[in-house]
Design a protein around this motif. Structure first.
Motif, PDB file in Angstrom:
ATOM      1  N   LYS A  41       0.836  -1.188   0.000  1.00  0.00           N
ATOM      2  CA  LYS A  41       0.000   0.000   0.000  1.00  0.00           C
ATOM      3  C   LYS A  41       0.880   1.249   0.000  1.00  0.00           C
ATOM      4  CE  LYS A  41      -3.811   2.012   2.361  1.00  0.00           C
ATOM      5  NZ  LYS A  41      -4.407   2.218   3.670  1.00  0.00           N
ATOM      6  N   GLU A  42       1.913   1.201   0.846  1.00  0.00           N
ATOM      7  CA  GLU A  42       2.792   2.366   0.922  1.00  0.00           C
ATOM      8  C   GLU A  42       3.566   2.582  -0.379  1.00  0.00           C
ATOM      9  OE1 GLU A  42       5.037   2.200   4.630  1.00  0.00           O
ATOM     10  OE2 GLU A  42       3.073   2.069   5.611  1.00  0.00           O
ATOM     11  N   ILE A  43       4.035   1.490  -0.946  1.00  0.00           N
ATOM     12  CA  ILE A  43       4.746   1.610  -2.224  1.00  0.00           C
ATOM     13  C   ILE A  43       3.786   2.143  -3.297  1.00  0.00           C
ATOM     14  CG2 ILE A  43       5.838   0.298  -4.083  1.00  0.00           C
ATOM     15  CD1 ILE A  43       7.094  -1.475  -1.942  1.00  0.00           C
ATOM     16  N   GLY A  44       2.571   1.641  -3.271  1.00  0.00           N
ATOM     17  CA  GLY A  44       1.567   2.101  -4.220  1.00  0.00           C
ATOM     18  C   GLY A  44       1.320   3.592  -4.088  1.00  0.00           C
ATOM     19  N   ASN A  45       1.237   4.069  -2.859  1.00  0.00           N
ATOM     20  CA  ASN A  45       1.045   5.504  -2.623  1.00  0.00           C
ATOM     21  C   ASN A  45       2.214   6.313  -3.159  1.00  0.00           C
ATOM     22  OD1 ASN A  45      -1.423   5.964  -1.551  1.00  0.00           O
ATOM     23  ND2 ASN A  45      -0.800   5.707   0.576  1.00  0.00           N
ATOM     24  N   ALA A  46       3.418   5.824  -2.890  1.00  0.00           N
ATOM     25  CA  ALA A  46       4.620   6.529  -3.357  1.00  0.00           C
ATOM     26  C   ALA A  46       4.619   6.612  -4.883  1.00  0.00           C
ATOM     27  CB  ALA A  46       5.871   5.829  -2.855  1.00  0.00           C
ATOM     28  N   LEU A  47       4.257   5.518  -5.528  1.00  0.00           N
ATOM     29  CA  LEU A  47       4.231   5.500  -6.996  1.00  0.00           C
ATOM     30  C   LEU A  47       3.134   6.410  -7.534  1.00  0.00           C
ATOM     31  CD1 LEU A  47       4.791   1.700  -7.650  1.00  0.00           C
ATOM     32  CD2 LEU A  47       6.409   3.541  -8.107  1.00  0.00           C
ATOM     33  N   SER A  48       2.030   6.432  -6.826  1.00  0.00           N
ATOM     34  CA  SER A  48       0.920   7.267  -7.251  1.00  0.00           C
ATOM     35  C   SER A  48       1.297   8.740  -7.143  1.00  0.00           C
ATOM     36  CB  SER A  48      -0.288   6.945  -6.381  1.00  0.00           C
ATOM     37  OG  SER A  48      -1.365   7.723  -6.758  1.00  0.00           O
ATOM     38  N   LEU A  49       2.008   9.070  -6.095  1.00  0.00           N
ATOM     39  CA  LEU A  49       2.488  10.440  -5.906  1.00  0.00           C
ATOM     40  C   LEU A  49       3.448  10.824  -7.027  1.00  0.00           C
ATOM     41  CD1 LEU A  49       2.227  12.736  -3.829  1.00  0.00           C
ATOM     42  CD2 LEU A  49       4.283  11.868  -2.741  1.00  0.00           C
ATOM     43  N   ALA A  50       4.083   9.817  -7.594  1.00  0.00           N
ATOM     44  CA  ALA A  50       5.030  10.066  -8.687  1.00  0.00           C
ATOM     45  C   ALA A  50       4.343   9.964 -10.045  1.00  0.00           C
ATOM     46  CB  ALA A  50       6.185   9.076  -8.608  1.00  0.00           C
ATOM     47  N   ASP A  51       3.019   9.944 -10.053  1.00  0.00           N
ATOM     48  CA  ASP A  51       2.235   9.946 -11.290  1.00  0.00           C
ATOM     49  C   ASP A  51       2.226   8.640 -12.065  1.00  0.00           C
ATOM     50  OD1 ASP A  51       1.371  12.719 -11.233  1.00  0.00           O
ATOM     51  OD2 ASP A  51       3.463  13.220 -11.624  1.00  0.00           O
ATOM     52  N   VAL A  52       2.613   7.560 -11.439  1.00  0.00           N
ATOM     53  CA  VAL A  52       2.517   6.284 -12.154  1.00  0.00           C
ATOM     54  C   VAL A  52       1.031   5.932 -12.286  1.00  0.00           C
ATOM     55  CG1 VAL A  52       3.069   3.818 -12.105  1.00  0.00           C
ATOM     56  CG2 VAL A  52       4.757   5.488 -11.335  1.00  0.00           C
ATOM     57  N   GLN A  53       0.668   5.470 -13.451  1.00  0.00           N
ATOM     58  CA  GLN A  53      -0.720   5.106 -13.770  1.00  0.00           C
ATOM     59  C   GLN A  53      -1.298   4.142 -12.742  1.00  0.00           C
ATOM     60  OE1 GLN A  53      -2.088   6.169 -16.632  1.00  0.00           O
ATOM     61  NE2 GLN A  53      -3.661   4.733 -17.246  1.00  0.00           N
ATOM     62  N   MET A  54      -2.514   4.453 -12.295  1.00  0.00           N
ATOM     63  CA  MET A  54      -3.164   3.635 -11.273  1.00  0.00           C
ATOM     64  C   MET A  54      -3.251   2.161 -11.659  1.00  0.00           C
ATOM     65  SD  MET A  54      -4.477   3.660  -8.323  1.00  0.00           S
ATOM     66  CE  MET A  54      -4.835   5.357  -7.885  1.00  0.00           C
ATOM     67  N   SER A  55      -3.618   1.866 -12.901  1.00  0.00           N
ATOM     68  CA  SER A  55      -3.783   0.466 -13.302  1.00  0.00           C
ATOM     69  C   SER A  55      -2.447  -0.284 -13.251  1.00  0.00           C
ATOM     70  CB  SER A  55      -4.374   0.390 -14.709  1.00  0.00           C
ATOM     71  OG  SER A  55      -3.578   1.120 -15.605  1.00  0.00           O
ATOM     72  N   LEU A  56      -1.358   0.428 -13.530  1.00  0.00           N
ATOM     73  CA  LEU A  56      -0.036  -0.207 -13.455  1.00  0.00           C
ATOM     74  C   LEU A  56       0.317  -0.543 -12.014  1.00  0.00           C
ATOM     75  CD1 LEU A  56       2.187   1.948 -15.846  1.00  0.00           C
ATOM     76  CD2 LEU A  56       1.384  -0.391 -16.198  1.00  0.00           C
ATOM     77  N   ILE A  57      -0.054   0.355 -11.108  1.00  0.00           N
ATOM     78  CA  ILE A  57       0.245   0.122  -9.692  1.00  0.00           C
ATOM     79  C   ILE A  57      -0.513  -1.103  -9.205  1.00  0.00           C
ATOM     80  CG2 ILE A  57       0.055   1.075  -7.364  1.00  0.00           C
ATOM     81  CD1 ILE A  57       0.334   3.858  -8.599  1.00  0.00           C
ATOM     82  N   ILE A  58      -1.782  -1.167  -9.577  1.00  0.00           N
ATOM     83  CA  ILE A  58      -2.598  -2.300  -9.145  1.00  0.00           C
ATOM     84  C   ILE A  58      -2.023  -3.606  -9.698  1.00  0.00           C
ATOM     85  CG2 ILE A  58      -4.897  -3.352  -9.345  1.00  0.00           C
ATOM     86  CD1 ILE A  58      -6.000  -0.418  -9.323  1.00  0.00           C
ATOM     87  N   GLN A  59      -1.633  -3.565 -10.989  1.00  0.00           N
ATOM     88  CA  GLN A  59      -1.036  -4.743 -11.617  1.00  0.00           C
ATOM     89  C   GLN A  59       0.256  -5.137 -10.906  1.00  0.00           C
ATOM     90  OE1 GLN A  59      -2.544  -6.586 -13.979  1.00  0.00           O
ATOM     91  NE2 GLN A  59      -0.860  -7.995 -13.507  1.00  0.00           N
ATOM     92  N   MET A  60       1.052  -4.132 -10.586  1.00  0.00           N
ATOM     93  CA  MET A  60       2.333  -4.392  -9.939  1.00  0.00           C
ATOM     94  C   MET A  60       2.133  -5.037  -8.570  1.00  0.00           C
ATOM     95  SD  MET A  60       5.294  -1.610  -9.311  1.00  0.00           S
ATOM     96  CE  MET A  60       6.557  -1.908  -8.109  1.00  0.00           C
ATOM     97  N   ARG A  61       1.142  -4.531  -7.830  1.00  0.00           N
ATOM     98  CA  ARG A  61       0.866  -5.111  -6.516  1.00  0.00           C
ATOM     99  C   ARG A  61       0.452  -6.571  -6.648  1.00  0.00           C
ATOM    100  NH1 ARG A  61      -2.342  -0.713  -2.846  1.00  0.00           N
ATOM    101  NH2 ARG A  61      -2.803  -2.596  -1.681  1.00  0.00           N
TER     102      ARG A  61
END
Ligand SMILES: Nc1nc2c(ncn2[C@@H]2O[C@H](COP(=O)(O)OP(=O)(O)OP(=O)(O)O)[C@@H](O)[C@H]2O)c(=O)[nH]1
Ligand SMILES: Nc1nc2c(ncn2[C@@H]2O[C@H](COP(=O)(O)OP(=O)(O)OP(=O)(O)O)[C@@H](O)[C@H]2O)c(=O)[nH]1
Ligand SMILES: [Mg+2]
Ligand SMILES: [Mg+2]
Lengths: 306, 306
Positions: B33-53
């Motif tokens: 969750k924390e990594i996802g937040n950090a990536l989201s703050l860096a503008d990484v696409q939401m769907s990519l974050i979900i896939q990565m998790r």
């Protein structure tokens, strides 16, 4: 989006737990629309706080309540508190001195192009407009402005490259005064917001010449960096401020460009206005002179919530 | 260092893992969750974050079954691998061939940094002993040819363009023919900025591609771009034969995640990053070095061996 909200309805009190899932989905929705992460969090939190413990009627589910709340909050955010009427401000000083507008922002956002659009608009409204080429750094910047000035039939003040922008701006304003121009549009070099020497140079240009209006040009494409760009530009304007001057100089308004390139990902508009309160005066909606629009708050809110 | 904030966030999330006594599903979820937040703050696409998790979760479970590895190390390695996957599509970058003409076409959104980067790239090859040439096929933007001319002159690189010719296809074709005849090895074609919403501009880009038959098409993207990055990049990729990516303005403060999302969209390797406005400000990109630095982990490749 509405599908998230059909889960929780009925005649009962909303609890924190029930809210949090719905709000989390809502936050993700805002992020997908390019709202900055912390702004999305703040928006969702404030709405959450206002709803905990509230009673729902049978007719009004949590879905419609949140949507209505969001719509109200965002509409309020986007509706400018102080409106700047540029045409009136120009009118107020007309005949006494030229009204001066500075276009600032990071690299490549559309400062020079939207300066030309504003020139077109002001000229069409009966003003005698002059451009000042104060980007003395980027290759072709002077010629770019010269091309626009020729096409728009207005005068350009330029002294080529490599010289002090603040001084050129000052001379341009003097020249405009002596030639009875009503408005001077001052183009500046694009700069990264944390480049201190360059930010000082911008502050010098603004303060030394006591300009009337400082616009921040930002692009609607920008992600989480947008808020930092705007707030840092705004703060930096007072880096070299006159110590005697009473009021602190900040950005007066925003031009949000490239609005035609983002479909419904309108989040940058919300992030910028929410975090600073500076009004969006215009949207840039294309590469032609007429592609300058007033923001339609209703349609932005609609795009955001769709 | 660019992206350091994102790196710090991810590293500290990982560091917490070192200290927690129990590593279970819950702690892993919290970490992700924390990594996802950090990536989201860096503008990484939401769907990519979900896939990565999802990927990380799946990998951890599989590996756990396979061997009784140290869980914390395992998690770190999996996170590292997934981050690498984000910036490295796993295809080798196109390389020019000595002794023959290599035509490279630049494409991208308005103001991304194409014209600045064509000279940077030509200069990069010139210093390595290649004979290089530049062509301005941007017949739209005011001052575009003069901008390229001034840069090319500064870098002492032959260039071709025209202030009168309005057809970008004709200029591009003519320039490439001339430089092929002259025996240039690296021939770079600069084009106008464009966006997917404008079909005419995209059609024009295809025509230029057909006319000059580039050996490589480079997609240039601004590192500060937000959630619109993925859609725009996808559109460019499906319209012309994009083979590589250059990410610009990495000297700014943005975290570059929007641009990284574009890599996921194009499945093309990042070959260079732009780190300033001057001609030598172009760095070769290396995915592993980039992510290791990002995470403050100099010894990551060693860790991969365990
Ligand atoms: N689609 C679209 N393109 C725009 C808009 N505004 C500007 N552009 C384009 O964006 C590019 C950059 O515009 P400029 O006006 O040169 O930007 P700038 O901020 O002056 O750039 P620097 O002076 O180099 O920092 C040009 O190709 C413009 O045509 C807009 O509203 N929509
Ligand atoms: N700080 C910084 N500025 C850059 C970098 N690359 C380009 N720029 C600046 O970004 C602005 C736009 O660059 P251009 O090269 O004109 O962009 P473009 O893609 O050719 O623009 P169009 O032709 O209008 O689409 C200029 O002010 C450049 O100096 C970079 O790596 N760092
Ligand atoms: Mg400019
Ligand atoms: Mg260009």
């Amino acid at each position: 989006f509405m599908k998230y909200f059909n889960m929780l309805t009925g005649n009962k009190v909303i609890t924190k737990e029930e809210l949090s899932t719905v709000l989390q989905d809502f936050k993700n929705h805002l992020i997908k629309k390019n709202v900055a992460l912390d702004i999305a969090e703040k928006l969702v939190d404030s709405i959450g706080a206002s709803l905990v413990g509230k009673k729902l009627s049978t007719f009004q589910g949590i879905n419609s309540i949140i949507k209505q709340n969001m719509e109200e909050v965002i509409t309020r955010i986007l509706t400018p508190k102080k409106n700047i009427d540029i045409l009136r401000e120009i009118q107020n000083v007309k005949g006494k001195r030229p009204y001066t507008i500075v276009f600032s922002g990071v690299n490549g956002v559309g400062k020079s192009t939207n300066l030309a659009k504003i020139c077109y608009w002001l000229t069409a409204n009966g003003n005698k407009v002059m451009m000042a080429a104060c980007d003395t750094f980027r290759s072709g910047a002077v010629e770019q402005l010269k091309t626009h000035a020729e096409r728009l039939g207005c005068e350009l003040y330029e002294r080529g490259y490599g010289q002090d922008a603040a001084n050129i701006a000052g001379d341009a304003i003097e020249y405009a005064r002596s030639t009875q121009h009503d408005v001077v549009l001052i183009d500046t070099t694009g700069r990264m917001q944390h480049n201190e020497p360059l930010m000082k140079a911008l502050s010098k240009l603004v303060n030394q010449n006591n300009v009337d209006l400082v616009l921040f040009v930002g692009e609607a494409l920008v992600g989480n960096d947008g808020v930092d760009q705007l707030t840092t530009f705004s703060k930096s304007l007072s880096l070299l401020a006159n110590t005697t001057s009473q009021n602190v100089r900040t950005i007066d308004g925003i031009i949000l460009t490239k609005f035609d390139t983002i479909d419904d990902k309108v989040g940058a508009a919300i992030s910028m206005v929410y975090s600073t309160g500076h009004p969006i005066l215009f949207l840039g909606t294309g590469q032609n002179y007429t592609d300058l629009k007033r923001m339609n708050v209703k349609s932005v809110v609609k795009s955001l919530l769709s | 260092m660019v992206l350091s904030e994102l790196g710090n966030k991810i590293s500290s999330a990982l560091a917490v893992m070192n200290n927690t006594t129990i590593v279970n599903e819950e702690t892993i979820n919290q970490l992700l969750k924390e990594i996802g937040n950090a990536l989201s703050l860096a503008d990484v696409q939401m769907s990519l974050i979900i896939q990565m998790r999802k990927n990380i979760m799946a990998k951890i479970k599989l590996d756990q079954l396979a061997a009784g590895l140290n869980k914390r190390k395992l998690i770190k390695r999996v996170v590292y691998e997934e981050l690498i996957k984000l910036v490295d599509p796993g295809v080798p970058a196109w390389k020019p061939t000595k002794g023959k003409p290599n035509v490279i076409m630049f494409v991208g959104l308005q103001g991304a940094g194409k014209t600045t980067s064509v000279t940077k790239l030509a200069y990069f090859y010139k210093r390595k002993g290649w004979s290089t040439a530049l062509i301005c096929a941007d017949t739209f933007r005011a001052g575009a040819f003069i901008q390229l001319q001034q840069n090319a002159t500064k870098a002492k690189i032959p260039f071709y363009g025209s202030e009168d010719e309005k057809d970008p296809v004709a200029v591009a074709k003519k320039g490439v023919d001339i430089f092929k005849k002259e025996g240039a090895e690296i021939i770079i074609v600069d084009t106008s900025g464009r966006h997917k919403q404008d079909a005419e501009l995209f059609a024009e880009m295809k025509q230029v591609e057909q006319a000059v038959k580039p050996d490589n098409v480079i997609f240039v993207m601004d590192s500060s771009i937000g959630q619109a990055a993925y859609d725009q990049a996808t559109a460019f990729k499906s319209s012309v034969g994009v083979g590589s990516v250059i990410i610009t303005k990495m000297d700014g403060h943005s975290k570059g995640g929007g641009a990284l999302s574009a890599v996921a969209a194009t499945k093309c390797p990042i070959i260079f990053i732009g780190t300033g406005e001057h001609i030598p400000d172009l760095d070769l990109f290396n995915a592993e070095g980039f992510i290791s630095k990002l995470l403050g982990m100099g010894d990551m490749p060693a860790m991969m061996q365990m």
